[in-house]
Write a protein that holds these residues in place. Structure first.
Motif, PDB file in Angstrom:
ATOM      1  N   LEU A 216    -114.180   6.606 -67.645  1.00 28.17           N
ATOM      2  CA  LEU A 216    -113.457   7.534 -66.779  1.00 28.17           C
ATOM      3  C   LEU A 216    -112.664   6.780 -65.717  1.00 28.17           C
ATOM      4  CD1 LEU A 216    -116.389  10.025 -66.027  1.00 28.17           C
ATOM      5  CD2 LEU A 216    -114.630  10.304 -67.793  1.00 28.17           C
ATOM      6  N   LEU A 217    -111.573   7.388 -65.299  1.00 30.17           N
ATOM      7  CA  LEU A 217    -110.803   6.924 -64.148  1.00 30.17           C
ATOM      8  C   LEU A 217    -110.699   8.097 -63.190  1.00 30.17           C
ATOM      9  CD1 LEU A 217    -108.985   4.750 -62.789  1.00 30.17           C
ATOM     10  CD2 LEU A 217    -107.062   5.719 -64.063  1.00 30.17           C
ATOM     11  N   GLY A 218    -110.942   7.828 -61.909  1.00 31.75           N
ATOM     12  CA  GLY A 218    -110.951   8.938 -60.969  1.00 31.75           C
ATOM     13  C   GLY A 218    -110.342   8.602 -59.625  1.00 31.75           C
ATOM     14  N   ASP A 219    -110.222   9.652 -58.810  1.00 37.28           N
ATOM     15  CA  ASP A 219    -109.858   9.524 -57.409  1.00 37.28           C
ATOM     16  C   ASP A 219    -110.641  10.589 -56.647  1.00 37.28           C
ATOM     17  OD1 ASP A 219    -108.512  11.902 -57.954  1.00 37.28           O
ATOM     18  OD2 ASP A 219    -106.513  10.998 -57.888  1.00 37.28           O
ATOM     19  N   GLU A 220    -110.293  10.805 -55.383  1.00 38.89           N
ATOM     20  CA  GLU A 220    -111.061  11.760 -54.578  1.00 38.89           C
ATOM     21  C   GLU A 220    -111.015  13.181 -55.150  1.00 38.89           C
ATOM     22  OE1 GLU A 220    -109.076   9.468 -53.418  1.00 38.89           O
ATOM     23  OE2 GLU A 220    -110.176   8.318 -51.913  1.00 38.89           O
ATOM     24  N   ALA A 221    -110.003  13.472 -55.986  1.00 42.24           N
ATOM     25  CA  ALA A 221    -109.849  14.823 -56.519  1.00 42.24           C
ATOM     26  C   ALA A 221    -110.599  15.055 -57.818  1.00 42.24           C
ATOM     27  CB  ALA A 221    -108.368  15.125 -56.724  1.00 42.24           C
ATOM     28  N   GLY A 222    -111.081  14.007 -58.472  1.00 43.98           N
ATOM     29  CA  GLY A 222    -111.814  14.183 -59.717  1.00 43.98           C
ATOM     30  C   GLY A 222    -111.555  13.057 -60.706  1.00 43.98           C
ATOM     31  N   PHE A 223    -112.042  13.245 -61.942  1.00 42.37           N
ATOM     32  CA  PHE A 223    -112.006  12.206 -62.961  1.00 42.37           C
ATOM     33  C   PHE A 223    -111.309  12.695 -64.225  1.00 42.37           C
ATOM     34  CE2 PHE A 223    -115.301  10.744 -60.199  1.00 42.37           C
ATOM     35  CZ  PHE A 223    -115.318   9.362 -60.317  1.00 42.37           C
ATOM     36  N   VAL A 224    -110.684  11.733 -64.923  1.00 42.24           N
ATOM     37  CA  VAL A 224    -110.108  11.995 -66.243  1.00 42.24           C
ATOM     38  C   VAL A 224    -110.603  10.914 -67.196  1.00 42.24           C
ATOM     39  CG1 VAL A 224    -108.023  13.076 -65.314  1.00 42.24           C
ATOM     40  CG2 VAL A 224    -108.034  10.601 -65.773  1.00 42.24           C
ATOM     41  N   ASP A 225    -110.491  11.162 -68.497  1.00 40.27           N
ATOM     42  CA  ASP A 225    -110.779  10.113 -69.471  1.00 40.27           C
ATOM     43  C   ASP A 225    -109.852   8.930 -69.220  1.00 40.27           C
ATOM     44  OD1 ASP A 225    -112.705  11.636 -70.638  1.00 40.27           O
ATOM     45  OD2 ASP A 225    -111.583  12.081 -72.466  1.00 40.27           O
ATOM     46  N   LEU A 226    -110.410   7.739 -69.220  1.00 35.14           N
ATOM     47  CA  LEU A 226    -109.603   6.544 -68.993  1.00 35.14           C
ATOM     48  C   LEU A 226    -108.436   6.459 -69.974  1.00 35.14           C
ATOM     49  CD1 LEU A 226    -109.196   3.799 -67.548  1.00 35.14           C
ATOM     50  CD2 LEU A 226    -110.813   2.809 -69.199  1.00 35.14           C
ATOM     51  N   GLN A 227    -108.668   6.842 -71.227  1.00 38.42           N
ATOM     52  CA  GLN A 227    -107.619   6.728 -72.242  1.00 38.42           C
ATOM     53  C   GLN A 227    -106.501   7.745 -72.055  1.00 38.42           C
ATOM     54  OE1 GLN A 227    -109.827   6.734 -75.996  1.00 38.42           O
ATOM     55  NE2 GLN A 227    -109.432   4.528 -76.160  1.00 38.42           N
ATOM     56  N   SER A 228    -106.716   8.736 -71.208  1.00 45.13           N
ATOM     57  CA  SER A 228    -105.633   9.679 -70.941  1.00 45.13           C
ATOM     58  C   SER A 228    -104.578   9.071 -70.022  1.00 45.13           C
ATOM     59  CB  SER A 228    -106.180  10.976 -70.330  1.00 45.13           C
ATOM     60  OG  SER A 228    -106.642  10.770 -69.001  1.00 45.13           O
ATOM     61  N   VAL A 229    -104.929   7.952 -69.374  1.00 46.44           N
ATOM     62  CA  VAL A 229    -103.978   7.193 -68.570  1.00 46.44           C
ATOM     63  C   VAL A 229    -103.582   5.911 -69.287  1.00 46.44           C
ATOM     64  CG1 VAL A 229    -103.562   6.071 -66.338  1.00 46.44           C
ATOM     65  CG2 VAL A 229    -104.968   8.135 -66.452  1.00 46.44           C
ATOM     66  N   HIS A 230    -104.563   5.277 -69.921  1.00 47.52           N
ATOM     67  CA  HIS A 230    -104.345   4.019 -70.641  1.00 47.52           C
ATOM     68  C   HIS A 230    -104.896   4.160 -72.061  1.00 47.52           C
ATOM     69  CE1 HIS A 230    -102.919   1.472 -67.343  1.00 47.52           C
ATOM     70  NE2 HIS A 230    -103.801   2.072 -66.573  1.00 47.52           N
ATOM     71  N   PRO A 231    -104.117   4.662 -72.996  1.00 45.97           N
ATOM     72  CA  PRO A 231    -104.605   4.838 -74.368  1.00 45.97           C
ATOM     73  C   PRO A 231    -105.075   3.543 -75.014  1.00 45.97           C
ATOM     74  CG  PRO A 231    -102.505   5.965 -74.052  1.00 45.97           C
ATOM     75  CD  PRO A 231    -102.734   5.132 -72.831  1.00 45.97           C
ATOM     76  N   GLU A 232    -104.588   2.412 -74.498  1.00 42.01           N
ATOM     77  CA  GLU A 232    -104.940   1.116 -75.085  1.00 42.01           C
ATOM     78  C   GLU A 232    -106.304   0.599 -74.643  1.00 42.01           C
ATOM     79  OE1 GLU A 232    -102.685   0.067 -71.254  1.00 42.01           O
ATOM     80  OE2 GLU A 232    -102.872   1.727 -72.691  1.00 42.01           O
ATOM     81  N   PHE A 233    -106.926   1.243 -73.666  1.00 43.18           N
ATOM     82  CA  PHE A 233    -108.228   0.802 -73.159  1.00 43.18           C
ATOM     83  C   PHE A 233    -109.353   1.508 -73.907  1.00 43.18           C
ATOM     84  CE2 PHE A 233    -106.595  -0.110 -68.558  1.00 43.18           C
ATOM     85  CZ  PHE A 233    -105.805  -1.129 -69.065  1.00 43.18           C
ATOM     86  N   ASP A 234    -110.283   0.722 -74.432  1.00 44.95           N
ATOM     87  CA  ASP A 234    -111.449   1.295 -75.109  1.00 44.95           C
ATOM     88  C   ASP A 234    -112.674   1.367 -74.205  1.00 44.95           C
ATOM     89  OD1 ASP A 234    -110.154   1.627 -77.585  1.00 44.95           O
ATOM     90  OD2 ASP A 234    -110.486  -0.486 -78.075  1.00 44.95           O
ATOM     91  N   SER A 235    -112.644   0.675 -73.061  1.00 44.30           N
ATOM     92  CA  SER A 235    -113.836   0.586 -72.211  1.00 44.30           C
ATOM     93  C   SER A 235    -113.428   0.293 -70.777  1.00 44.30           C
ATOM     94  CB  SER A 235    -114.755  -0.533 -72.717  1.00 44.30           C
ATOM     95  OG  SER A 235    -114.134  -1.805 -72.525  1.00 44.30           O
ATOM     96  N   ILE A 236    -114.392   0.437 -69.875  1.00 43.15           N
ATOM     97  CA  ILE A 236    -114.158   0.070 -68.480  1.00 43.15           C
ATOM     98  C   ILE A 236    -113.891  -1.434 -68.364  1.00 43.15           C
ATOM     99  CG2 ILE A 236    -115.184  -0.032 -66.173  1.00 43.15           C
ATOM    100  CD1 ILE A 236    -114.326   2.759 -67.018  1.00 43.15           C
ATOM    101  N   SER A 237    -114.535  -2.237 -69.201  1.00 40.19           N
ATOM    102  CA  SER A 237    -114.292  -3.681 -69.163  1.00 40.19           C
ATOM    103  C   SER A 237    -112.814  -4.000 -69.363  1.00 40.19           C
ATOM    104  CB  SER A 237    -115.138  -4.382 -70.232  1.00 40.19           C
ATOM    105  OG  SER A 237    -116.514  -4.283 -69.932  1.00 40.19           O
ATOM    106  N   ASP A 238    -112.135  -3.227 -70.233  1.00 36.98           N
ATOM    107  CA  ASP A 238    -110.704  -3.442 -70.456  1.00 36.98           C
ATOM    108  C   ASP A 238    -109.896  -3.201 -69.184  1.00 36.98           C
ATOM    109  OD1 ASP A 238    -111.163  -3.994 -73.138  1.00 36.98           O
ATOM    110  OD2 ASP A 238    -110.724  -1.954 -73.806  1.00 36.98           O
ATOM    111  N   ALA A 239    -110.418  -2.329 -68.315  1.00 32.94           N
ATOM    112  CA  ALA A 239    -109.679  -1.947 -67.110  1.00 32.94           C
ATOM    113  C   ALA A 239    -109.889  -2.904 -65.937  1.00 32.94           C
ATOM    114  CB  ALA A 239    -110.081  -0.532 -66.689  1.00 32.94           C
ATOM    115  N   LEU A 240    -110.925  -3.729 -65.976  1.00 32.15           N
ATOM    116  CA  LEU A 240    -111.262  -4.545 -64.810  1.00 32.15           C
ATOM    117  C   LEU A 240    -110.124  -5.460 -64.357  1.00 32.15           C
ATOM    118  CD1 LEU A 240    -115.007  -5.492 -65.451  1.00 32.15           C
ATOM    119  CD2 LEU A 240    -114.083  -3.670 -63.996  1.00 32.15           C
ATOM    120  N   PRO A 241    -109.455  -6.202 -65.266  1.00 32.29           N
ATOM    121  CA  PRO A 241    -108.355  -7.054 -64.785  1.00 32.29           C
ATOM    122  C   PRO A 241    -107.236  -6.253 -64.133  1.00 32.29           C
ATOM    123  CG  PRO A 241    -109.035  -7.696 -66.998  1.00 32.29           C
ATOM    124  CD  PRO A 241    -109.699  -6.383 -66.705  1.00 32.29           C
ATOM    125  N   HIS A 242    -106.998  -5.039 -64.615  1.00 27.21           N
ATOM    126  CA  HIS A 242    -105.953  -4.194 -64.048  1.00 27.21           C
ATOM    127  C   HIS A 242    -106.373  -3.648 -62.681  1.00 27.21           C
ATOM    128  CE1 HIS A 242    -103.498  -4.148 -67.728  1.00 27.21           C
ATOM    129  NE2 HIS A 242    -104.676  -4.315 -68.323  1.00 27.21           N
TER     130      HIS A 242
END
Length: 273
Positions: free
Chosen positions: A13-39
């Motif tokens: 998931l990726l979120g902000d103060e307003a709530g959360f969305v599936d990470l892939q709905s922002v970054h379809p190329e990410f399969d996991s949170i680990s993929d997002a860490l460098p970004h």
């Protein structure tokens, strides 16, 4: 701020103060949170308003560990001078660091499982700020630490204090029981350089604050700790440095333990045996 998290079923998931969305709905190329860490480290996580899904409120989500697999787990002892004084220890002249096994790690809600009394009769809980690395790095200058940090989370650390008191060489054993490090539900990713100096870290037992201090009173700041350890070994995405506690408190079955880090969040876990 943005948040990287996972549900108890492992959905990133990726979120902000307003709530959360599936990470892939922002970054379809990410399969996991680990993929997002460098970004997260280089501030390219994207805009949640551009997601192809609607935000879901945090209170409707059951959160698990925010990473499917953490890397090295570093702890720092005696990093507040007042805590060192409480333990009749001299102020260390360099970070008093130790490592914990991955099997000690548990997610928000715990529980914290005390060892049999035949092994330890006095376990303490300690509220701490945790730092999660986002990029592989070596020999990092303090001024460049923000470029390698993915984010921050609250941590509850535990110590079998009577084991440690028998012999200081038993430190690893005293810190390594299953469930002896509880991490918060989300990695908090600041959207700009964060000044932590005035933020407060609290150890809370049964809704009573048992210890608190400001990060500016650390002997070694988070930036110093990352720089110091990067000169010893290569740090990698998913490594966690828990930066030390303002104070520990004995815990018993039935207790409720919480770490609260101002502006970062809190994590709570019940105590069982």
């Amino acid at each position: 701020m943005k948040f990287l998290a996972r549900t108890v079923t492992g959905r990133p998931l990726l979120g902000d103060e307003a709530g959360f969305v599936d990470l892939q709905s922002v970054h379809p190329e990410f399969d996991s949170i680990s993929d997002a860490l460098p970004h997260a480290a280089d501030e390219t996580l994207g805009d949640i308003d551009d997601a192809t899904a609607e935000r879901v409120p945090a209170e409707t989500i059951s959160f698990g560990l925010p990473l499917e697999q953490f890397g090295k787990l570093w702890g720092i002892g005696l990093n507040y001078e007042e805590h060192a004084g409480d333990l009749d220890e001299d102020r260390p002249t360099e970070p008093a660091s130790f490592m914990k096994p991955s099997t000690a790690l548990t997610g928000p809600g715990g529980p914290i499982r005390l060892p049999p009394t035949s092994q330890s009769e006095r376990v303490t809980a300690e509220g701490e700020l945790g730092v999660v690395l986002g990029r592989t790095c070596r020999d990092v200058d303090e001024a460049d630490v923000d470029n390698v940090v993915a984010g921050y989370l609250p941590v509850i650390d535990m110590t079998a204090e009577d084991v440690l008191q028998r012999n200081p060489r038993f430190l690893t054993r005293s810190k390594s029981y299953d469930s002896f490090i509880v991490v918060g539900p989300a990695i908090v990713v600041p959207e700009e350089r964060t000044d932590f100096e005035d933020l407060t870290v609290q150890t809370i037992i049964n809704d009573e604050v048992r210890a608190e201090n400001q990060i500016k009173n650390m002997l070694f700041s988070p930036a110093e700790l990352i720089s110091f350890h990067s000169k010893i070994m290569t740090l990698q995405p998913g490594d966690l440095i828990s930066t030390g506690t303002p104070g520990a408190w004995p815990i018993e079955p039935g207790d409720d333990v919480r770490t609260a880090v101002e502006s970062i969040g809190s994590v709570t876990a019940p105590v069982v045996r």
